[in-house]
Write a protein that holds these residues in place. Structure first.
Motif, PDB file in Angstrom:
ATOM      1  N   LEU A 185      59.779  15.676   4.838  1.00 56.68           N
ATOM      2  CA  LEU A 185      58.523  16.434   4.801  1.00 56.68           C
ATOM      3  C   LEU A 185      57.275  15.564   4.973  1.00 56.68           C
ATOM      4  O   LEU A 185      56.209  16.067   5.311  1.00 56.68           O
ATOM      5  CB  LEU A 185      58.433  17.207   3.483  1.00 56.68           C
ATOM      6  N   GLU A 186      57.416  14.275   4.739  1.00 56.84           N
ATOM      7  CA  GLU A 186      56.245  13.376   4.824  1.00 56.84           C
ATOM      8  C   GLU A 186      55.987  13.052   6.299  1.00 56.84           C
ATOM      9  O   GLU A 186      56.797  12.369   6.936  1.00 56.84           O
ATOM     10  CB  GLU A 186      56.591  12.097   4.065  1.00 56.84           C
ATOM     11  N   PRO A 187      54.882  13.532   6.882  1.00 60.70           N
ATOM     12  CA  PRO A 187      54.674  13.280   8.324  1.00 60.70           C
ATOM     13  C   PRO A 187      54.586  11.789   8.633  1.00 60.70           C
ATOM     14  O   PRO A 187      53.861  11.064   7.964  1.00 60.70           O
ATOM     15  CB  PRO A 187      53.333  13.959   8.610  1.00 60.70           C
ATOM     16  N   LEU A 188      55.347  11.343   9.616  1.00 64.69           N
ATOM     17  CA  LEU A 188      55.344   9.917   9.953  1.00 64.69           C
ATOM     18  C   LEU A 188      54.360   9.591  11.058  1.00 64.69           C
ATOM     19  O   LEU A 188      53.902   8.460  11.158  1.00 64.69           O
ATOM     20  CB  LEU A 188      56.764   9.472  10.355  1.00 64.69           C
ATOM     21  N   THR A 189      54.072  10.550  11.925  1.00 64.25           N
ATOM     22  CA  THR A 189      53.035  10.305  12.932  1.00 64.25           C
ATOM     23  C   THR A 189      52.366  11.609  13.369  1.00 64.25           C
ATOM     24  O   THR A 189      53.015  12.647  13.466  1.00 64.25           O
ATOM     25  CB  THR A 189      53.595   9.568  14.174  1.00 64.25           C
ATOM     26  N   TRP A 190      51.063  11.490  13.599  1.00 61.77           N
ATOM     27  CA  TRP A 190      50.291  12.614  14.154  1.00 61.77           C
ATOM     28  C   TRP A 190      49.774  12.221  15.534  1.00 61.77           C
ATOM     29  O   TRP A 190      49.010  12.957  16.144  1.00 61.77           O
ATOM     30  CB  TRP A 190      49.080  12.929  13.263  1.00 61.77           C
ATOM     31  N   ASN A 191      50.153  11.036  15.973  1.00 64.29           N
ATOM     32  CA  ASN A 191      49.559  10.482  17.193  1.00 64.29           C
ATOM     33  C   ASN A 191      50.288  10.984  18.443  1.00 64.29           C
ATOM     34  O   ASN A 191      51.442  10.637  18.680  1.00 64.29           O
ATOM     35  CB  ASN A 191      49.608   8.946  17.112  1.00 64.29           C
ATOM     36  N   THR A 192      49.597  11.775  19.248  1.00 67.46           N
ATOM     37  CA  THR A 192      50.217  12.279  20.482  1.00 67.46           C
ATOM     38  C   THR A 192      49.708  11.520  21.716  1.00 67.46           C
ATOM     39  O   THR A 192      50.209  11.727  22.817  1.00 67.46           O
ATOM     40  CB  THR A 192      49.899  13.780  20.680  1.00 67.46           C
ATOM     41  N   ASP A 193      48.738  10.630  21.506  1.00 69.84           N
ATOM     42  CA  ASP A 193      48.086   9.958  22.649  1.00 69.84           C
ATOM     43  C   ASP A 193      49.040   9.077  23.445  1.00 69.84           C
ATOM     44  O   ASP A 193      48.895   8.920  24.653  1.00 69.84           O
ATOM     45  CB  ASP A 193      46.923   9.076  22.176  1.00 69.84           C
ATOM     46  N   THR A 194      50.012   8.483  22.764  1.00 71.42           N
ATOM     47  CA  THR A 194      50.860   7.499  23.439  1.00 71.42           C
ATOM     48  C   THR A 194      52.163   8.105  23.971  1.00 71.42           C
ATOM     49  O   THR A 194      52.969   7.401  24.576  1.00 71.42           O
ATOM     50  CB  THR A 194      51.210   6.352  22.464  1.00 71.42           C
ATOM     51  N   VAL A 195      52.370   9.411  23.751  1.00 71.25           N
ATOM     52  CA  VAL A 195      53.671  10.015  24.095  1.00 71.25           C
ATOM     53  C   VAL A 195      53.991   9.851  25.575  1.00 71.25           C
ATOM     54  O   VAL A 195      55.042   9.303  25.951  1.00 71.25           O
ATOM     55  CB  VAL A 195      53.691  11.513  23.688  1.00 71.25           C
ATOM     56  N   ILE A 196      53.073  10.308  26.430  1.00 69.58           N
ATOM     57  CA  ILE A 196      53.394  10.350  27.861  1.00 69.58           C
ATOM     58  C   ILE A 196      53.566   8.948  28.438  1.00 69.58           C
ATOM     59  O   ILE A 196      54.406   8.723  29.320  1.00 69.58           O
ATOM     60  CB  ILE A 196      52.330  11.180  28.609  1.00 69.58           C
ATOM     61  N   MET A 197      52.830   7.976  27.903  1.00 71.85           N
ATOM     62  CA  MET A 197      52.922   6.602  28.410  1.00 71.85           C
ATOM     63  C   MET A 197      54.130   5.848  27.847  1.00 71.85           C
ATOM     64  O   MET A 197      54.464   4.764  28.313  1.00 71.85           O
ATOM     65  CB  MET A 197      51.652   5.810  28.033  1.00 71.85           C
ATOM     66  N   SER A 198      54.773   6.431  26.840  1.00 66.33           N
ATOM     67  CA  SER A 198      55.876   5.701  26.208  1.00 66.33           C
ATOM     68  C   SER A 198      57.009   5.450  27.216  1.00 66.33           C
ATOM     69  O   SER A 198      57.403   6.359  27.970  1.00 66.33           O
ATOM     70  CB  SER A 198      56.428   6.517  25.035  1.00 66.33           C
ATOM     71  N   PRO A 199      57.580   4.219  27.230  1.00 70.44           N
ATOM     72  CA  PRO A 199      58.709   3.957  28.131  1.00 70.44           C
ATOM     73  C   PRO A 199      59.940   4.794  27.793  1.00 70.44           C
ATOM     74  O   PRO A 199      60.827   4.963  28.620  1.00 70.44           O
ATOM     75  CB  PRO A 199      58.990   2.458  27.927  1.00 70.44           C
ATOM     76  N   ARG A 200      59.990   5.348  26.583  1.00 78.24           N
ATOM     77  CA  ARG A 200      61.128   6.185  26.179  1.00 78.24           C
ATOM     78  C   ARG A 200      60.878   7.663  26.479  1.00 78.24           C
ATOM     79  O   ARG A 200      61.665   8.510  26.095  1.00 78.24           O
ATOM     80  CB  ARG A 200      61.389   6.019  24.665  1.00 78.24           C
ATOM     81  N   CYS A 201      59.739   7.961  27.141  1.00 76.90           N
ATOM     82  CA  CYS A 201      59.457   9.365  27.484  1.00 76.90           C
ATOM     83  C   CYS A 201      59.575   9.526  28.997  1.00 76.90           C
ATOM     84  O   CYS A 201      58.809   8.927  29.756  1.00 76.90           O
ATOM     85  CB  CYS A 201      58.051   9.729  27.022  1.00 76.90           C
ATOM     86  N   THR A 202      60.566  10.304  29.434  1.00 71.80           N
ATOM     87  CA  THR A 202      60.761  10.444  30.881  1.00 71.80           C
ATOM     88  C   THR A 202      60.197  11.787  31.357  1.00 71.80           C
ATOM     89  O   THR A 202      60.091  12.731  30.587  1.00 71.80           O
ATOM     90  CB  THR A 202      62.259  10.414  31.251  1.00 71.80           C
ATOM     91  N   ASN A 203      59.850  11.807  32.622  1.00 65.68           N
ATOM     92  CA  ASN A 203      59.359  13.061  33.217  1.00 65.68           C
ATOM     93  C   ASN A 203      60.058  13.281  34.551  1.00 65.68           C
ATOM     94  O   ASN A 203      59.709  12.676  35.552  1.00 65.68           O
ATOM     95  CB  ASN A 203      57.841  12.981  33.428  1.00 65.68           C
ATOM     96  N   SER A 204      61.082  14.114  34.541  1.00 65.37           N
ATOM     97  CA  SER A 204      61.726  14.466  35.819  1.00 65.37           C
ATOM     98  C   SER A 204      61.634  15.981  36.002  1.00 65.37           C
ATOM     99  O   SER A 204      62.563  16.625  36.495  1.00 65.37           O
ATOM    100  CB  SER A 204      63.180  13.976  35.846  1.00 65.37           C
TER     101      SER A 204
END
Ligand SMILES: O=P([O-])(O)O[C@H]1O[C@H](COP(=O)(O)O)[C@@H](O)[C@H](O)[C@H]1O
Ligand SMILES: [Mg+2]
Length: 608
Positions: A185-204
């Motif tokens: 229940l304890e939120p670990l991140t609210w940061n969405t700014d780095t999602v799309i640039m993350s090397p672990r986030c793919t877009n196909s």
């Protein structure tokens, strides 16, 4: 949470929530001393219903908001890591529709998974729900999330969850994920700014959309086999379908449909419809008037997240016939069976699935044609999982459906798909037109081949001209108060206070012969255990069978609580040798159900 003081719940919310708008909501309710509303918002936690988490977008544990999405994603991620092999690298597919907050919540969910080291396959831009299960299967992902509230009002949003088998979750995973959410229940991140640039986030996304459309085109006959004399009008009901459907039409070689311009583009305000649910009366009004202007032959419609489908056909007298969910199910099943037979394929290894509240026509077809029919609980998650079970037993499962206008084709997407259904319907209409026929005539042909099944009521008035032996009449009552729902069902389960359990014994002059209560797991005709053949379900669901011996009349009446909307739904099917008697009986059953069983007036229920 039932014994925790309200002040503690308020403090906990204010401690965890970093969204200023929703923080302020709780703060303001607290300052104004609105205990009732705070109780509603904070006392219980939103649960997985028929199609994931779904509710009003506002502050509170029982609502849909940033905090709920973060907690759900963290819990889901931890559960998947613990239960799915190589989940980190297989990753999660995340898509979203066009509703307010949908994109933000997709990014918050992605951030939660990335934060735990899990790869994210983000479907960028507005997408349709069936693309998520398609992508899970295609990519071999560990799970999937679709942010959508489908057909619900504009104030709602939701969170559909798919398992590694690309079907929406059922037990034990729903309960398991709920437990993991409670431990995360304890939120670990609210940061969405780095999602799309993350090397672990793919877009196909584009490749996946292309693959999805190819798959649909593979379901229909090759280009050039159809005539093009028909005009179709399509409405997306302000949802996501138009972009994908127009491409599918073009790839299939069909002439473009005429869109309902006012409803063509995704619009989270749904400005022209009070309920963007194509099942609701009036939802197709604008599409039908557009079709009249253009002298179109058929109206096609998808629900806002494009996983459901409905159609209407103009009859020679100018009246529009809106096909019911069951009628479309029967039509698609007939189309598939006819196609398999024309290819000389054996039907003994074919199976079809429908929910237990859908018409039994496919069961009748299965008996005559020699294929397997299996029924399951309400909700497409059960249809998808039953299809996979049958596949594992060696059957091919080319089709499954539920009366709530959901249709599943082929084996690549084990979920309902509004685009696939639209394309299959259009193919059939064109094919029939080439032979001088129409979809409604085809339906009548199926009735005479397999039996006479028909939804035939508008309100309480029979409107069908088709000779009927077996008829259905479905509807609902709106009830926003969970306490009243509990009171109503508890009363039905204890109808004669001296007997336990004691359900009603008569309705509309018919004697109740069997009660199956899937909420508690009770079948009156299966002693000594009284266990029903279907599993128990969350929420209330009671099925009654009743008969009038002297007139040979039979009905099946199911009453259940919706898992997506504040409704008590009923599903009624009746048969007898005298169709006139059946036509009179069904409204009488509905009337007694409302007035005596549910006490609609006393309980403030609104009939739909
Ligand atoms: O909203 P969708 O299009 O995803 O559809 C969802 O809700 C429908 C209505 O459910 P209920 O009767 O519990 O309200 C279900 O029939 C369907 O299986 C489910 O996927
Ligand atoms: Mg939907």
């Amino acid at each position: 949470m039932s014994t925790i003081p309200l002040k503690v719940l308020v403090d906990e919310w204010l401690r965890l929530d970093r969204n200023e708008v929703t923080r302020q909501e709780i703060q303001a309710l607290y300052t104004s001393g609105d205990v009732k509303e705070l109780e509603r918002r904070l006392r219980t936690r939103i649960e997985f219903g028929t199609a994931g988490l779904r509710g009003k977008m506002e502050a509170g544990w029982s609502r849909m908001n940033d905090l709920i999405v973060i907690q759900a994603s963290q819990g889901l991620c931890a559960y998947v890591l613990a239960h799915v092999s190589q989940a980190e690298d297989r990753g999660v597919v995340i898509g979203h529709d066009h509703r307010h907050n949908s994109e933000r919540w997709a990014l918050l969910a992605a951030a939660a998974f990335l934060n735990q080291g899990v790869k994210v396959h983000l479907l960028q831009g507005i997408v349709l729900t069936p693309l998520v299960p398609f992508s899970i299967k295609k990519l071999g992902a560990a799970c999937g999330i679709m942010i959508t509230a489908s057909h619900n009002p504009k104030y709602d949003n939701g969170y559909k969850v798919y398992w590694e088998n690309a079907v929406q979750i059922i037990g034990p995973h729903d309960k398991g994920i709920t437990k993991f959410i409670e431990h995360n229940l304890e939120p670990l991140t609210w940061n969405t700014d780095t999602v799309i640039m993350s090397p672990r986030c793919t877009n196909s996304t584009q490749d996946l959309v292309n693959g999805y459309l190819d798959n649909i085109i593979g379901l229909v006959a090759p280009k050039g086999l159809t005539t093009q004399n028909l005009t179709f009008v399509n409405t997306s009901l302000h949802g996501v379908s138009d972009d994908f459907l127009s491409q599918a039409f073009s790839l299939a070689g069909y002439l473009p449909y005429i869109p309902v311009k006012e409803q063509q583009q995704p619009d989270p305000e749904f400005p022209t419809v009070s309920f963007p649910n194509p099942e609701e009366q009036g939802a197709l009004d604008l599409a039908i008037s557009t079709a009249d202007i253009h002298q179109a032959h058929y109206v096609l419609a998808q629900d806002p997240d494009s996983d459901r489908f409905v159609a209407a056909q103009k009859e020679p007298d100018g009246h529009w016939h809106i096909f019911t969910g069951d009628q479309l199910g029967i039509i698609f099943a007939g189309q598939i069976i006819d196609n398999l037979k024309s290819k000389g394929e054996a039907l003994t290894s074919v199976a079809m699935v429908a929910s237990t509240v859908s018409s039994k026509m496919i069961a009748a077809m299965a008996r005559l044609e020699g294929f397997r029919f299996e029924e399951c609980l309400t909700g497409f998650k059960y249809i998808g999982n039953t299809a996979i079970k049958l596949e594992n037993e060696g059957f091919s499962v080319p089709f499954g459906y539920e009366e709530a206008i959901g249709y599943m084709f082929g084996s690549n997407i084990r979920d309902k798909d509004g685009i696939a259904a639209t394309i299959k319907f259009t193919e059939l209409a064109n094919l029939l037109e080439a032979g001088g026929s129409s979809v409604l005539s085809y339906l009548n042909d199926l009735y005479s081949r397999y039996g006479y099944f028909q939804v035939s009521f508008f309100g309480s008035l029979p409107i069908s001209l088709i000779f009927i032996l077996l008829q259905t009449s479905n509807g609902y009552f709106i009830c926003n108060d969970q306490k009243i729902i509990t009171k109503i069902f508890t009363r039905l389960q204890n109808f004669c206070p001296d007997l336990m359990p004691s359900y009603p014994s008569r309705i509309a002059g018919l004697e109740i012969t069997q009660v199956v209560d899937l909420g508690v797991g009770y079948d009156s005709l299966n002693p000594p255990t009284f266990q029903p053949s279907l599993p128990t379900t969350s929420g209330y669901m009671i099925q009654f069978k009743a008969k009038n011996k002297s007139q040979d009349l039979h009905i099946t009446l199911t009453i259940r609580t919706s898992g997506t909307e504040p409704k008590i739904k009923y599903y009624l099917e009746g048969d007898g040798p005298n169709s006139g008697l059946v036509s009179c009986l069904l409204p009488a059953v509905v009337a007694e159900l409302g007035s005596k069983w549910l006490e609609a007036e006393e309980n403030g229920l609104i009939a739909g």
